[in-house]
Design a protein around this motif. Structure first.
Motif, mmCIF file in Angstrom:
data_model
loop_
_atom_site.group_PDB
_atom_site.id
_atom_site.type_symbol
_atom_site.label_atom_id
_atom_site.label_comp_id
_atom_site.label_asym_id
_atom_site.label_seq_id
_atom_site.Cartn_x
_atom_site.Cartn_y
_atom_site.Cartn_z
ATOM 1 N N ARG A 130 -12.802 7.597 19.455
ATOM 2 C CA ARG A 130 -12.542 8.655 19.263
ATOM 3 C C ARG A 130 -11.674 8.220 18.548
ATOM 4 N NH1 ARG A 130 -9.005 11.700 23.296
ATOM 5 N NH2 ARG A 130 -7.438 9.415 22.556
ATOM 6 N N TYR A 131 -11.406 9.521 17.289
ATOM 7 C CA TYR A 131 -10.950 8.974 16.086
ATOM 8 C C TYR A 131 -10.338 10.340 15.638
ATOM 9 C CZ TYR A 131 -15.256 9.931 13.499
ATOM 10 O OH TYR A 131 -16.041 10.197 13.426
ATOM 11 N N GLY A 132 -9.523 10.355 14.843
ATOM 12 C CA GLY A 132 -8.246 11.760 14.958
ATOM 13 C C GLY A 132 -7.187 11.218 13.090
ATOM 14 N N PHE A 133 -6.480 12.862 13.034
ATOM 15 C CA PHE A 133 -5.260 12.232 12.107
ATOM 16 C C PHE A 133 -4.753 13.391 13.165
ATOM 17 C CE2 PHE A 133 -7.931 12.217 8.688
ATOM 18 C CZ PHE A 133 -8.650 10.788 8.023
ATOM 19 N N LYS A 134 -3.254 13.011 13.007
ATOM 20 C CA LYS A 134 -2.704 13.890 13.581
ATOM 21 C C LYS A 134 -1.024 14.806 12.880
ATOM 22 C CE LYS A 134 -3.462 13.577 18.440
ATOM 23 N NZ LYS A 134 -2.994 13.135 20.078
ATOM 24 N N TYR A 135 -1.167 15.452 12.935
ATOM 25 C CA TYR A 135 -0.364 15.903 11.886
ATOM 26 C C TYR A 135 1.294 16.696 12.371
ATOM 27 C CZ TYR A 135 -3.870 15.952 8.806
ATOM 28 O OH TYR A 135 -5.196 15.308 8.107
ATOM 29 N N TYR A 136 2.267 16.185 12.551
ATOM 30 C CA TYR A 136 3.264 16.256 12.583
ATOM 31 C C TYR A 136 4.829 17.572 11.670
ATOM 32 C CZ TYR A 136 2.541 13.811 16.411
ATOM 33 O OH TYR A 136 1.582 12.922 17.908
ATOM 34 N N ARG A 137 4.620 18.121 12.184
ATOM 35 C CA ARG A 137 5.409 19.257 10.953
ATOM 36 C C ARG A 137 7.234 18.491 11.268
ATOM 37 N NH1 ARG A 137 2.301 24.573 11.328
ATOM 38 N NH2 ARG A 137 1.209 24.069 9.174
ATOM 39 N N ARG A 142 0.973 -1.538 -0.220
ATOM 40 C CA ARG A 142 0.257 0.129 0.268
ATOM 41 C C ARG A 142 1.194 1.188 -0.081
ATOM 42 N NH1 ARG A 142 -4.290 -1.392 4.526
ATOM 43 N NH2 ARG A 142 -5.734 -3.189 3.562
ATOM 44 N N LYS A 143 0.109 2.053 -0.569
ATOM 45 C CA LYS A 143 1.326 3.770 -0.810
ATOM 46 C C LYS A 143 0.675 4.414 0.541
ATOM 47 C CE LYS A 143 1.884 2.873 -5.828
ATOM 48 N NZ LYS A 143 2.258 3.775 -7.127
ATOM 49 N N THR A 144 1.108 5.499 0.894
ATOM 50 C CA THR A 144 1.424 5.998 1.769
ATOM 51 C C THR A 144 1.406 7.592 1.590
ATOM 52 O OG1 THR A 144 3.719 5.414 3.013
ATOM 53 C CG2 THR A 144 1.880 5.108 3.704
ATOM 54 N N ALA A 145 0.988 8.664 1.607
ATOM 55 C CA ALA A 145 1.147 9.837 1.160
ATOM 56 C C ALA A 145 2.508 10.526 1.742
ATOM 57 C CB ALA A 145 0.567 10.675 1.802
ATOM 58 N N VAL A 146 2.870 11.245 0.958
ATOM 59 C CA VAL A 146 4.078 12.146 1.242
ATOM 60 C C VAL A 146 4.174 13.299 1.837
ATOM 61 C CG1 VAL A 146 6.560 12.367 -0.261
ATOM 62 C CG2 VAL A 146 6.103 10.763 -0.770
ATOM 63 N N LEU A 147 4.460 13.965 1.768
ATOM 64 C CA LEU A 147 4.083 15.487 3.039
ATOM 65 C C LEU A 147 4.931 15.388 4.180
ATOM 66 C CD1 LEU A 147 -0.051 14.827 3.505
ATOM 67 C CD2 LEU A 147 0.857 16.058 1.923
ATOM 68 N N LEU A 151 6.733 8.769 8.619
ATOM 69 C CA LEU A 151 5.551 8.795 10.064
ATOM 70 C C LEU A 151 7.453 8.110 10.973
ATOM 71 C CD1 LEU A 151 4.164 9.816 12.114
ATOM 72 C CD2 LEU A 151 3.019 7.975 12.043
ATOM 73 N N GLY A 152 8.548 8.444 11.921
ATOM 74 C CA GLY A 152 9.165 7.910 12.926
ATOM 75 C C GLY A 152 7.890 6.479 13.235
ATOM 76 N N PRO A 153 9.217 6.075 14.857
ATOM 77 C CA PRO A 153 8.819 5.108 15.648
ATOM 78 C C PRO A 153 7.978 6.100 16.492
ATOM 79 C CG PRO A 153 10.700 4.530 15.105
ATOM 80 C CD PRO A 153 10.683 5.399 14.496
ATOM 81 N N ALA A 158 4.325 14.760 8.762
ATOM 82 C CA ALA A 158 3.909 12.992 8.604
ATOM 83 C C ALA A 158 2.763 12.500 9.693
ATOM 84 C CB ALA A 158 4.993 12.763 9.586
ATOM 85 N N ILE A 159 1.910 12.790 8.987
ATOM 86 C CA ILE A 159 0.739 11.783 9.602
ATOM 87 C C ILE A 159 0.662 10.345 10.210
ATOM 88 C CG2 ILE A 159 -1.714 12.298 8.432
ATOM 89 C CD1 ILE A 159 -1.086 13.366 6.186
#
Length: 226
Positions: free
Chosen positions: A121-128, A2-7, A155-157, A216-217
């Motif tokens: 609960r659910y959601g996305f988190k964005y890490y610059r 599966r492909k993940t996004a690059v952002l 996204l790192g460990p 990273a998402i």
């Protein structure tokens, strides 16, 4: 592929269900022994691609999640909060369908052996670059299982302390001291395209400063045990 996004707080017990579902491939035993297990059969490739597209599209509207208060704070529900800097979005129709649909729920129930789980609960988190979430325990909304999944390849460990799964908050605070990212922790990688369940309510965990390029998402769905 599966492909993940690059952002000193008292942790409320979780009642055992009267009928326990189990995973036929040994993941229930893995969960009980380690506090973590992968979830399978949750979504097809088309559904995963839709989830990635939605996560990327929600990023511009994500809200800041900033806690600059130093140190850790324990709460009556058994959670521990700590400094963090990231952004968050509750997601859209793809994430909602995943969170309230039967596939993820059945997989979570099978892994944990808890037939009373419900999505909470659910959601996305964005890490610059440089964003982080210091060591913490999830709120009681995640008392059943926390399901996390990487939606970008960068996204790192996560870090975690599984040996403190059964420890009181007082014991956790004494062990951690002033370390936002405990040096004796273990790495918990999130494999691209997979759903990883872990006992985030009981096991202290953290996300160290994002060292990669771009955003990273992380996707998360939490289940509560009735």
């Amino acid at each position: 592929m599966r492909k993940t996004a690059v952002l000193d707080t008292v942790r409320p017990p979780i009642e055992a269900p009267t009928t326990e579902p189990t995973s036929p491939d040994g993941r229930t035993e893995q969960w009980r022994r380690t506090g973590a297990a992968p979830l399978s059969g949750v979504i097809d490739d088309a559904g995963w691609d839709a989830l990635v597209r939605e996560a990327v599209s929600c990023e511009p509207a994500a809200a800041d999640r900033i806690n600059d208060c130093p140190g850790l704070m324990a709460y009556r529900d058994g959670s521990i909060t700590s400094p963090q800097r990231c952004r968050a979005h509750r997601g859209g129709s793809a994430l909602r369908a995943l969170a309230i649909g039967p596939a993820l729920l059945e997989a979570a129930r099978a892994v944990t052996g808890q037939c009373t789980l419900v999505p909470a609960r659910y959601g996305f988190k964005y890490y610059r670059p440089g964003d982080f979430m210091a060591v913490h325990r999830d709120s009681v909304k995640c008392a059943g299982i926390t399901v996390s999944f990487a939606l970008t390849e960068n996204l790192g460990p996560m870090g975690w302390l599984p040996q403190l799964r059964d420890a009181s908050n007082d014991a956790v605070l004494a062990h951690i001291g002033a370390e936002p990212f405990p040096s004796d922790g273990e790495e918990f990688p999130l494999t691209d395209g997979m759903f990883h369940g872990f006992d985030g309510y009981n096991i202290p965990h953290w996300r160290p400063p994002h060292a990669g390029d771009g955003v990273a998402i992380l996707g998360t769905v939490c289940f509560f045990a009735l």
